[in-house]
Every structure is written in C-alpha cells, then in structure tokens.
Design a protein around this motif. Structure first.
Motif, PDB file in Angstrom:
ATOM      1  N   SER A  98      34.205  36.707  42.947  1.00 41.53           N
ATOM      2  CA  SER A  98      34.930  36.404  41.719  1.00 41.53           C
ATOM      3  C   SER A  98      33.988  35.995  40.585  1.00 41.53           C
ATOM      4  O   SER A  98      34.217  36.317  39.426  1.00 41.53           O
ATOM      5  CB  SER A  98      35.934  35.281  41.999  1.00 41.53           C
ATOM      6  N   LYS A 109      36.919  23.930  35.999  1.00 44.66           N
ATOM      7  CA  LYS A 109      37.013  25.348  35.610  1.00 44.66           C
ATOM      8  C   LYS A 109      38.117  25.569  34.582  1.00 44.66           C
ATOM      9  O   LYS A 109      37.952  26.320  33.626  1.00 44.66           O
ATOM     10  CB  LYS A 109      37.260  26.224  36.845  1.00 44.66           C
ATOM     11  N   LYS A 110      39.264  24.916  34.796  1.00 39.58           N
ATOM     12  CA  LYS A 110      40.380  25.085  33.846  1.00 39.58           C
ATOM     13  C   LYS A 110      39.999  24.550  32.472  1.00 39.58           C
ATOM     14  O   LYS A 110      40.351  25.120  31.448  1.00 39.58           O
ATOM     15  CB  LYS A 110      41.640  24.390  34.379  1.00 39.58           C
ATOM     16  N   VAL A 134      38.594  22.690  40.410  1.00 34.32           N
ATOM     17  CA  VAL A 134      39.643  23.412  39.674  1.00 34.32           C
ATOM     18  C   VAL A 134      39.774  22.825  38.266  1.00 34.32           C
ATOM     19  O   VAL A 134      39.845  23.553  37.276  1.00 34.32           O
ATOM     20  CB  VAL A 134      40.985  23.319  40.444  1.00 34.32           C
ATOM     21  N   ALA A 168      35.298  33.677  38.405  1.00 34.95           N
ATOM     22  CA  ALA A 168      35.434  32.443  39.186  1.00 34.95           C
ATOM     23  C   ALA A 168      36.573  31.549  38.674  1.00 34.95           C
ATOM     24  O   ALA A 168      36.545  30.342  38.864  1.00 34.95           O
ATOM     25  CB  ALA A 168      34.113  31.660  39.232  1.00 34.95           C
ATOM     26  N   VAL A 169      37.541  32.174  38.021  1.00 33.17           N
ATOM     27  CA  VAL A 169      38.735  31.418  37.602  1.00 33.17           C
ATOM     28  C   VAL A 169      40.002  32.048  38.184  1.00 33.17           C
ATOM     29  O   VAL A 169      41.113  31.733  37.768  1.00 33.17           O
ATOM     30  CB  VAL A 169      38.830  31.300  36.062  1.00 33.17           C
ATOM     31  N   PRO A 195      41.901  29.068  39.308  1.00 32.72           N
ATOM     32  CA  PRO A 195      40.729  28.988  40.196  1.00 32.72           C
ATOM     33  C   PRO A 195      41.129  28.547  41.592  1.00 32.72           C
ATOM     34  O   PRO A 195      42.094  27.806  41.752  1.00 32.72           O
ATOM     35  CB  PRO A 195      39.850  27.914  39.545  1.00 32.72           C
ATOM     36  N   SER A 211      36.136  25.338  45.891  1.00 32.21           N
ATOM     37  CA  SER A 211      34.889  26.024  45.563  1.00 32.21           C
ATOM     38  C   SER A 211      33.752  25.016  45.637  1.00 32.21           C
ATOM     39  O   SER A 211      33.893  23.876  45.202  1.00 32.21           O
ATOM     40  CB  SER A 211      34.980  26.597  44.140  1.00 32.21           C
ATOM     41  N   LEU A 223      31.541  29.417  36.587  1.00 31.02           N
ATOM     42  CA  LEU A 223      32.591  30.216  35.961  1.00 31.02           C
ATOM     43  C   LEU A 223      31.951  30.977  34.807  1.00 31.02           C
ATOM     44  O   LEU A 223      30.840  30.622  34.359  1.00 31.02           O
ATOM     45  CB  LEU A 223      33.766  29.362  35.465  1.00 31.02           C
TER      46      LEU A 223
END
Ligand SMILES: Cc1cc2nc3c(=O)[nH]c(=O)nc-3n(C[C@H](O)[C@H](O)[C@H](O)COP(=O)(O)OP(=O)(O)OC[C@H]3O[C@@H](n4cnc5c(N)ncnc54)[C@H](O)[C@@H]3O)c2cc1C
Length: 301
Positions: free
Chosen positions: A121, A278-279, A275, A227-228, A266, A270, A204
């Motif tokens: 990803s 990443k968000k 999460v 990566a999301v 995501p 990971s 990401l």
C-alpha cells in the motif's frame, strides 16, 4: 535463512509460458528487493523462482516515448525513472517518488513492475502511477491483455481480513505500463512521510496532479494516497470537490483536507505509523502538495 529453490531464466516469452505451465507454484523474479527479503525472512516460501531479466523479445528494460505518452517496461528500474529527462518534465510526481525511493543501490535494482506487483500500500510507485491513469499490459499463455492500474490492484475479503494482490493469472507477467501525457498546463507532485531512521517505505504518501491548472473552470485534480488504505488509491470525492471550486482559498483547502481525512482508511497495527497520525497527515500532505503546485514547483532532488 534461504530455503533451497530452483532457479530458471527463460530467454523468450514462449519459453516463459512453456516453463510456467510445468511449475506447480513459482514466483517471478525481477530485481528481487521484495521477493528475496520475503524468502530470506521466511515470510514467503517458494520452490521455483523464474527470473524474467533474460527475456529478449519483450523490451522489458526499455522506456519508449510515444506520440501520446510514455511506455515503461516492467523491468525499468527506479534509477532509470529518476534520471529520465522526460519523466522529470512530464511525470514529475513519478520522478520525485523515484528520488526518495530506498537508496542508490536499491534504485539500481528495484523495478517499477516489482513495485506494483508486490501490491504494498505504501509503495512509492503506487500512488504516483495512479494519478497518471496508466494501462497495465500483460502477456501470458492466453495471449495479451491490458487494464487500468486501478483495476489491476485487487483487494478481497477473506475471513474478516483484507487480502491484497494484483490481477495476474498463473503463466502471466506484466510486460509494460503505458502512461498518457497530461494535457499542457498540468503539473504533478509527490510528498511522503517516512520514519527518520534507516531506509524505509513511506509511512504514508500522496501524489497530486492539477490538470489545466491555468483555467479555473477547466481545472481538474487527481489525488492518490499510499498507506492510507489496503492498496494505493485515488480520492474521487476530494478530486470532484476541488474541481467544483472557483478558487483554491484557504477555506476550500481546509474543507478538502477534512474530506480526505474522512475518506482515508488506514489499517490498524501498522508498524510505521498509527491510524490517527495517518488520518491527520494525509490532510497535511494534500495542503502541502496544493501549495507546492500552485505557488511554483520545486524538485526534491
Ligand atoms: C532496503 C530496502 C529499501 C526499500 N525502500 C523502498 C522505498 O523507499 N519505497 C518503495 O516503494 N519500496 C522500497 N523497497 C521495496 C522494493 O525495493 C520495491 O518494492 C521494488 O520496486 C520491488 O521491485 P523488484 O524488481 O525488486 O521486485 P521483486 O522483488 O523481484 O518482485 C516483487 C514481486 O513482484 C512480482 N513481479 C515482479 N515483476 C513482475 C512482472 N513483470 N510481472 C509479474 N510479477 C512481477 C514478483 O513475483 C514478486 O512477487 C525497499 C526494499 C529494500 C530491501
């Protein structure tokens, strides 16, 4: 530790087809920078490894410039992508992603075909390729076929888990990718977050293209993230929202950030980033990318 495996190096597509029909399970070998890591760490055992680098009749190592776009052989490596002047000029996001990919040794070895077929990803080539709407060309025992990259990536649900991969059948390989040129007055860029120590894939990443940038009524956006989500993906709702706006005011950009943050999905657990991070950061990357393209483009390397 490597478990023993048989190595094969067919010289033509026909030899590849004949050979793979006789092997119960095998893995294609391109640069080996994903495959051999998995085999050495015991994450993937395979008894038969089919090296495609000696196949002479498919021009797998070549970059061809066509009237309407560029054709990348699946064995084109990231150094070729990084140093190709036309890629830097017309497919800037792809050039920028090649600049930050691994290190010089990895870029010399790692291929674009391996990067896509590995279906990670966060792979550098995933989001950047997606914004150029490439066509994936495939050859195998049933002849040749092609499909958009967005369809080539495949995610399936198995017992509550998302399994990712690509739409290849046994006895097939990717021969090349065709990337159409963007219209004039378009530009693209790539930004990523990565861990500060060592060498790693993105935590990401985001690729952005602004098409017909000079004319607000015609302006379109292509946005892809890595990566999301389980696979690299486009964000059509954010693209449509930005295209419908007369100006790229700070309010509009804040609204677009919220939209992409809502759309990002995501996976939990990971090892690279949470999460929540990443968000949050996918919105920051979008804002940075818009500013980079609107306020003048600078290359990363
Ligand atoms: C130290 C290190 C740093 C790295 N850093 C990065 C990074 O910053 N960013 C990043 O994106 N990646 C990174 N990688 C991962 C890796 O280098 C890339 O994903 C690379 O592009 C894989 O290409 P390859 O040619 O080595 O693929 P291989 O390992 O040879 O193959 C990968 C997979 O694709 C399949 N495959 C390959 N070619 C074809 C084809 N033509 N048709 C069908 N199937 C095919 C193989 O069977 C295998 O399953 C790193 C790896 C290492 C070891």
């Amino acid at each position: 530790m490597f478990l023993p495996f048989q190595y094969y190096d067919p010289g033509t597509l026909q030899e590849f087809i004949n050979l793979t029909q006789t092997l119960p399970n095998y893995q294609i070998l391109a640069g080996g920078t994903d495959l051999f890591v998995k085999m050495r760490n015991g994450w993937q055992h395979c008894e038969h490894v089919v090296d495609i680098k000696k196949i002479r009749d498919l021009q797998l190592q070549q970059i061809n410039i066509l009237p309407n776009g560029i054709e990348l052989g699946s064995l084109v490596n990231f150094t070729q992508i990084q140093t190709h002047p036309l890629i830097q000029q017309k497919f800037t996001a792809l050039h920028e992603s090649a600049c930050v990919m691994g290190c010089r040794e990895i870029r010399n070895r790692a291929t674009i075909g391996g990067n896509i077929c590995n279906a990670a990803s966060g792979a550098e080539g995933g989001s950047t390729m997606l914004i150029f709407d490439p066509i994936v060309h495939i050859a195998g025992k049933d002849g040749r076929r092609s499909m958009p990259l967005a369809e080539f990536y495949q995610a399936t649900e198995e017992r509550g888990k998302t399994k990712v991969g690509v739409a290849l059948k046994p006895g097939e390989l990717v021969t090349h990718f065709f990337l159409p040129f963007l219209p004039a007055k378009s530009n693209s860029t790539y930004i990523r977050r990565s861990r500060t120590q060592g060498m790693d894939l993105s935590s990401l990443n985001l690729a952005l293209a602004i098409i017909d940038a000079d004319i607000p009524e015609n302006r379109r956006f292509r946005i892809a993230g890595g990566a999301v989500a389980p696979l690299p993906c486009r964000f059509p709702k954010v693209e449509e929202f930005l295209a419908s706006q007369a100006t790229l005011s700070s309010e509009v950009i804040q609204a677009a950030k919220r939209l992409i943050q809502e759309a990002a999905n995501p996976r939990a657990g990971s090892k690279r980033a949470s999460v929540a991070y990443k968000k949050d950061q996918i919105g920051e990357l979008l804002e940075q990318a818009i500013h980079k393209l609107v306020n003048g483009h600078s290359c990363c390397c």
